[in-house]
Design a protein around this motif. Structure first.
Motif, PDB file in Angstrom:
ATOM      1  N   LEU A  47      44.403  26.090   9.338  1.00  0.00           N
ATOM      2  CA  LEU A  47      44.866  25.492  10.515  1.00  0.00           C
ATOM      3  C   LEU A  47      43.458  26.288  10.924  1.00  0.00           C
ATOM      4  O   LEU A  47      43.361  25.380  12.725  1.00  0.00           O
ATOM      5  N   ILE A  48      43.022  27.144  10.924  1.00  0.00           N
ATOM      6  CA  ILE A  48      41.869  27.283  12.057  1.00  0.00           C
ATOM      7  C   ILE A  48      41.079  26.579  11.430  1.00  0.00           C
ATOM      8  O   ILE A  48      39.989  26.451  12.689  1.00  0.00           O
ATOM      9  N   GLN A  49      40.256  25.919  10.529  1.00  0.00           N
ATOM     10  CA  GLN A  49      39.407  25.130  10.467  1.00  0.00           C
ATOM     11  C   GLN A  49      39.795  23.719  11.036  1.00  0.00           C
ATOM     12  O   GLN A  49      38.771  23.262  11.932  1.00  0.00           O
ATOM     13  N   LEU A  50      41.260  23.377  11.580  1.00  0.00           N
ATOM     14  CA  LEU A  50      41.442  22.214  12.163  1.00  0.00           C
ATOM     15  C   LEU A  50      40.738  22.781  13.155  1.00  0.00           C
ATOM     16  O   LEU A  50      40.092  21.506  14.239  1.00  0.00           O
ATOM     17  N   LEU A  51      41.453  23.515  13.842  1.00  0.00           N
ATOM     18  CA  LEU A  51      41.689  24.111  14.935  1.00  0.00           C
ATOM     19  C   LEU A  51      40.305  24.418  15.914  1.00  0.00           C
ATOM     20  O   LEU A  51      39.271  23.834  16.775  1.00  0.00           O
ATOM     21  N   SER A  52      38.992  24.859  14.471  1.00  0.00           N
ATOM     22  CA  SER A  52      37.575  24.928  14.826  1.00  0.00           C
ATOM     23  C   SER A  52      37.019  24.012  14.834  1.00  0.00           C
ATOM     24  O   SER A  52      36.384  23.559  16.345  1.00  0.00           O
ATOM     25  N   ASN A  53      37.152  22.937  14.511  1.00  0.00           N
ATOM     26  CA  ASN A  53      36.462  22.014  14.473  1.00  0.00           C
ATOM     27  C   ASN A  53      37.245  20.734  15.304  1.00  0.00           C
ATOM     28  O   ASN A  53      36.208  20.047  16.283  1.00  0.00           O
ATOM     29  N   ALA A  54      38.512  20.551  15.502  1.00  0.00           N
ATOM     30  CA  ALA A  54      38.585  20.268  17.633  1.00  0.00           C
ATOM     31  C   ALA A  54      37.292  21.035  18.452  1.00  0.00           C
ATOM     32  O   ALA A  54      37.140  20.189  19.823  1.00  0.00           O
ATOM     33  N   ALA A  55      37.607  22.351  18.686  1.00  0.00           N
ATOM     34  CA  ALA A  55      36.696  22.904  19.961  1.00  0.00           C
ATOM     35  C   ALA A  55      35.365  22.897  19.167  1.00  0.00           C
ATOM     36  O   ALA A  55      34.942  22.440  20.394  1.00  0.00           O
ATOM     37  N   SER A  56      34.979  22.296  18.521  1.00  0.00           N
ATOM     38  CA  SER A  56      33.453  22.292  18.058  1.00  0.00           C
ATOM     39  C   SER A  56      32.805  20.960  18.759  1.00  0.00           C
ATOM     40  O   SER A  56      32.383  20.245  19.381  1.00  0.00           O
ATOM     41  N   ALA A  57      33.766  19.740  18.415  1.00  0.00           N
ATOM     42  CA  ALA A  57      33.680  18.701  18.845  1.00  0.00           C
ATOM     43  C   ALA A  57      33.856  18.222  20.251  1.00  0.00           C
ATOM     44  O   ALA A  57      33.246  17.318  20.773  1.00  0.00           O
ATOM     45  N   LEU A  58      34.654  19.236  21.069  1.00  0.00           N
ATOM     46  CA  LEU A  58      34.683  18.952  22.300  1.00  0.00           C
ATOM     47  C   LEU A  58      33.731  19.646  23.283  1.00  0.00           C
ATOM     48  O   LEU A  58      33.104  19.300  24.366  1.00  0.00           O
ATOM     49  N   ALA A  59      33.439  21.313  22.051  1.00  0.00           N
ATOM     50  CA  ALA A  59      32.029  21.990  22.438  1.00  0.00           C
ATOM     51  C   ALA A  59      31.300  20.805  23.171  1.00  0.00           C
ATOM     52  O   ALA A  59      29.619  20.847  24.272  1.00  0.00           O
ATOM     53  N   TRP A  60      30.695  20.277  21.879  1.00  0.00           N
ATOM     54  CA  TRP A  60      29.590  19.827  21.850  1.00  0.00           C
ATOM     55  C   TRP A  60      29.436  18.150  22.912  1.00  0.00           C
ATOM     56  O   TRP A  60      28.380  18.154  23.269  1.00  0.00           O
ATOM     57  N   ALA A  61      30.561  18.024  22.383  1.00  0.00           N
ATOM     58  CA  ALA A  61      30.777  16.522  23.570  1.00  0.00           C
ATOM     59  C   ALA A  61      30.653  16.844  25.340  1.00  0.00           C
ATOM     60  O   ALA A  61      30.015  16.532  26.018  1.00  0.00           O
ATOM     61  N   VAL A  62      31.242  18.144  25.607  1.00  0.00           N
ATOM     62  CA  VAL A  62      31.000  18.344  26.876  1.00  0.00           C
ATOM     63  C   VAL A  62      29.899  18.747  27.231  1.00  0.00           C
ATOM     64  O   VAL A  62      28.883  18.343  28.433  1.00  0.00           O
ATOM     65  N   SER A  63      28.905  19.741  26.260  1.00  0.00           N
ATOM     66  CA  SER A  63      27.631  19.784  26.612  1.00  0.00           C
ATOM     67  C   SER A  63      26.234  18.759  26.661  1.00  0.00           C
ATOM     68  O   SER A  63      25.758  19.021  27.890  1.00  0.00           O
ATOM     69  N   ILE A  64      26.658  17.994  26.517  1.00  0.00           N
ATOM     70  CA  ILE A  64      26.187  16.448  26.295  1.00  0.00           C
ATOM     71  C   ILE A  64      26.586  15.664  28.397  1.00  0.00           C
ATOM     72  O   ILE A  64      25.874  15.626  28.981  1.00  0.00           O
ATOM     73  N   VAL A  65      27.002  15.907  28.310  1.00  0.00           N
ATOM     74  CA  VAL A  65      28.191  15.528  29.548  1.00  0.00           C
ATOM     75  C   VAL A  65      27.526  16.198  30.677  1.00  0.00           C
ATOM     76  O   VAL A  65      26.958  15.642  31.599  1.00  0.00           O
ATOM     77  N   VAL A  66      27.075  17.489  30.272  1.00  0.00           N
ATOM     78  CA  VAL A  66      26.650  18.387  31.682  1.00  0.00           C
ATOM     79  C   VAL A  66      25.487  18.767  31.707  1.00  0.00           C
ATOM     80  O   VAL A  66      24.526  19.477  32.092  1.00  0.00           O
ATOM     81  N   ARG A  67      24.650  18.189  30.540  1.00  0.00           N
ATOM     82  CA  ARG A  67      23.204  17.851  30.392  1.00  0.00           C
ATOM     83  C   ARG A  67      22.807  19.299  29.917  1.00  0.00           C
ATOM     84  O   ARG A  67      21.162  19.544  30.594  1.00  0.00           O
ATOM     85  N   TRP A  68      23.584  19.667  29.190  1.00  0.00           N
ATOM     86  CA  TRP A  68      22.571  21.284  28.464  1.00  0.00           C
ATOM     87  C   TRP A  68      23.330  20.730  26.803  1.00  0.00           C
ATOM     88  O   TRP A  68      23.779  21.868  26.109  1.00  0.00           O
ATOM     89  N   PRO A  69      22.742  19.089  26.283  1.00  0.00           N
ATOM     90  CA  PRO A  69      23.226  19.452  24.776  1.00  0.00           C
ATOM     91  C   PRO A  69      23.324  20.694  23.957  1.00  0.00           C
ATOM     92  O   PRO A  69      21.997  21.147  23.972  1.00  0.00           O
ATOM     93  N   LEU A  70      23.547  20.858  23.525  1.00  0.00           N
ATOM     94  CA  LEU A  70      23.455  21.488  22.047  1.00  0.00           C
ATOM     95  C   LEU A  70      22.509  21.640  20.972  1.00  0.00           C
ATOM     96  O   LEU A  70      22.230  22.429  20.443  1.00  0.00           O
ATOM     97  N   LEU A  71      22.433  20.789  20.580  1.00  0.00           N
ATOM     98  CA  LEU A  71      21.268  20.644  19.995  1.00  0.00           C
ATOM     99  C   LEU A  71      19.911  21.220  20.454  1.00  0.00           C
ATOM    100  O   LEU A  71      18.885  22.228  19.654  1.00  0.00           O
TER     101      LEU A  71
END
Length: 220
Positions: A85-109
């Motif tokens: 379950l933690i793996q599943l939740l961490s992937n969901a949180a990571s997907a959200l974090a990377w997407a938000v970082s792009i939108v706010v022009r602070w891409p995590l890459l």
């Protein structure tokens, strides 16, 4: 990027406890305690090996804590699939974090690569790099969405062994693919003549790149 993400060795370390859990659970007649015991034993062994080879203690402890929490959730709920379950939740949180970082022009890459190259935030003043890092970050966002698309149905149907297989297949192989694709996307996003990731072209006040200091015309 490969070094920052731990490389193949880090991916192997991360997949060993789940594999041990599944083997213990299966060989113990689908006993949660057998699975949890095997996962914790392997988790402690992996932590010891990582410490001996010089990994950061904080990183090692976080990895071991994740195994302990996953084991606790499985035992408290009585469901073997909840070990993942933690793996599943961490992937969901990571997907959200990377997407938000792009939108706010602070891409995590860009944040990760910029930190690795010691650039701090200078890369954000290069419009081409900012655009390229944004596009490359979508590749990494997609990896987390792919994992969710595979993990969620398996989790909901209680497919413990299939979850382990998916965890192994979608760890380092998927990361390696993301590294390659994001690099290609980033390079193709840079205009011809751009000096590359290590040399951001800082944008001027009008939005156009500044010329190198030695080539600026003198003002009267």
């Amino acid at each position: 990027m490969a070094d920052l993400l731990g490389g193949r060795r880090g991916a192997l370390d991360a997949t060993l406890p789940p594999v041990a859990f599944a083997l213990g659970w299966l060989l113990g007649g689908e006993s949660l305690w057998a699975g949890v015991g095997a996962a914790l034993a392997v988790g402690v062994a992996v932590a010891g090996v990582r410490l001996r080879r010089g990994d950061r203690p904080r990183s090692v402890l976080i990895g071991l804590l994740a195994v302990c929490v996953a084991a606790l959730i499985a035992v408290r709920t009585g469901r073997a699939e909840n070990f993942f379950l933690i793996q599943l939740l961490s992937n969901a949180a990571s997907a959200l974090a990377w997407a938000v970082s792009i939108v706010v022009r602070w891409p995590l890459l860009g944040v990760l690569v910029g930190a690795a190259l010691g650039q701090r935030t200078r890369w954000r003043r290069d419009p081409a790099l900012l655009r390229g890092y944004g596009r490359g970050s979508w590749v990494w966002t997609a990896t987390y969405l792919v994992r969710l698309a595979v993990f969620v149905p398996l989790y909901l149907s209680g497919q413990v062994l299939a979850l382990v297989v998916a965890r192994v297949v979608l760890t380092w192989p998927l990361v390696a693919a993301a590294l390659a694709v994001s690099w290609v996307v980033l390079r193709r996003s840079l205009p011809a003549g751009h000096p590359g990731l290590r040399h951001p072209v800082l944008g001027g006040p009008d939005g156009r790149p500044d010329e190198p200091a030695g080539k600026r015309p003198r003002r009267a």
